[in-house]
Each structure stands twice: as structure tokens, then as C-alpha cells.
Design an enzyme around this catalytic site. Sequence first.
Site, PDB file in Angstrom:
ATOM      1  N   SER A  82       4.704   1.397  -0.369  1.00  0.00           N
ATOM      2  CA  SER A  82       4.350   2.092   0.865  1.00  0.00           C
ATOM      3  C   SER A  82       5.091   3.426   0.963  1.00  0.00           C
ATOM      4  CB  SER A  82       4.623   1.180   2.062  1.00  0.00           C
ATOM      5  OG  SER A  82       4.043   1.697   3.238  1.00  0.00           O
ATOM      6  N   ASP A  96      -5.401  -4.656   3.236  1.00  0.00           N
ATOM      7  CA  ASP A  96      -4.356  -3.826   3.838  1.00  0.00           C
ATOM      8  C   ASP A  96      -4.912  -3.127   5.079  1.00  0.00           C
ATOM      9  OD1 ASP A  96      -2.456  -1.844   4.506  1.00  0.00           O
ATOM     10  OD2 ASP A  96      -1.824  -1.643   2.420  1.00  0.00           O
ATOM     11  N   HIS A 121      -0.761  -5.506   3.834  1.00  0.00           N
ATOM     12  CA  HIS A 121       0.120  -4.403   3.494  1.00  0.00           C
ATOM     13  C   HIS A 121       1.393  -4.896   2.785  1.00  0.00           C
ATOM     14  CE1 HIS A 121       1.563  -0.334   3.622  1.00  0.00           C
ATOM     15  NE2 HIS A 121       2.666  -0.689   4.253  1.00  0.00           N
TER      16      HIS A 121
END
Length: 285
Positions: free
Chosen positions: A99, A228, A257
Site C-alpha cells: 500500500s 480491495d 486491502h
Amino acid sequence: MAFITVGKENSTDINLYYEDLGSGPAVVLLSGWPLDSRSWEPQVHALLAAGHRVIAYDRRGFGQSSRPTQGYDFDTLADDLGKLLTELDLRDATLIGFSLGTGELARYVGTYGTGRLKGCVFIESLPPSFGKSGENPNGVDQATIDTIRRAILDDRPAWLTGLLGDFLNLDDYLGKRVSEETVRNSWNAGAGASPWATWACVLTWLDDFHEDIKRIDVPTLILHGTADRILSVEGQGRRMHAALPAAHYVEIEGGPHVMCVSHAKEVNRELLAFLGSDAPAGASA
């Protein structure tokens, strides 16, 4: 406990906390926001057992690192990463970003190149860009950024609870792939972060990494979950693969995610396969 000093704010040093575990080929773990290096727990044991040296650190403002009110931009965060790699004199290391950590990874390569690297892994990729555009209608705009930053200021703990629901798709996976205790542990990590850092990092989402990733010339793995809700697979994972067509690209079916937690077995399988391969630079998917 180990720290390196990466700067100073007024009279106080800015120190990064890191752990340097095991021996063998080095991997460096770059965590997501607003969590810290503890989020890699499902991967650390598997990497150590496979014979890797594992370095995990907390970016400034998070975990056990210092909590300054400056430096929450990708240029500075990439410099912090560069100082860690230099301090530990790492060579042939694989950088594994998740991320927000993928932004640090991309900007590091864009700034410093790949001289110290053996490979790159992008998990739930922020690059090539997350800003809303014609080619990325699922991205964010300034209004979305402003709304999120206001929610953090208004009631950060309540906002964090909602965020984790979308991070882990808890309506689908709570009690199945994710325990209440794991959610609590993640909430504690996020709540323990610097409020300023949590708020400030949101602005980084509008950065563009197209030029940075052009410098990637080492074997690369891109992993993205199909479910996600934060960084959509259409807007992020598939666009990242289109920008780096030579990378090995894998979609984890149903992965949210934070699939490194919910789908740890699937993620670890792909990580170990990639790390154990001898794929040449630019190997096709």
C-alpha cells in the site's frame, strides 16, 4: 531495540525503529498506512523459515519510530528508506512494499535506482498513480482527500474502526479469515500512530509515480486482491501491470486491502515462489 537517526526536528532527533532478523538473502518490508511493521507478522515467520534475512521498520510517525510533524512526503520517506539501506549496507536486497509502502518503494527506485536491489514486490500498489483521472476513474480527488482528513481530525478512533472494516472486508471475513483479536491488534497499531502523521500522509495519495517506475530494471512481482475496496484491482493492480508488463502479476481471488493478513497463505506462497526464483531482470509475466 535498534534505531537509526534520519533527521532532526528542533532539538529532537528523528529516529526510525527497525528489526533485523535471521540470515540469508535480505528482504526489507515497507508497511502500509496507518499501520506499522507489526502488520507483517503473518509474513515474517514464513520468510525466516525460508532462509531470509528480514528487515522490518516503522516509518516516521508510526510504531516505535519518532513522531515529528515534518517529512510526510514520498521524497522524504524514500530518503528515510535510503538511509536505512545505507546504514545496514544492504546489497541484493528485495524490497517488499504494501500500500503506502509501495509509494516509498517506487520513489526510492526513482531517486536512487536499483543498485542495491535484487528485486521489488508491490502488494496492493499505490503506483502508478491513485489520483482520479480519465484513465483511473476509481482514484481519489482533492475533495475525497479533504473529507478523509476532516474525519481523522474529528474522531480518529471512530474513523479508524470504519477504515479497518474496509481494509479487511469484515462484513465478509470477520470470524472466518479474520478474528476479532486480529482486528483489535490492527486497531491498536493504528490508534497508536501519531495523529499528525496519520493526517499528513493522506496528501501523498495524489503523487504520481509513472516516471519513478520507469527505472525499475530488476525482477518485480505485483500482487493485488480482487476485492480491495481501497485500491481497486482495476484502477491500481492492473494499471500497474500495464505500466510494468515485464513484471510477474498475480491477482489473489477475494483478497481485500490487507490481504497479507486475511489471505496470508496465498500471499506467502507467491512471495516465496518469487524470492526463490532466478528470473532474469525484465522476465515476462
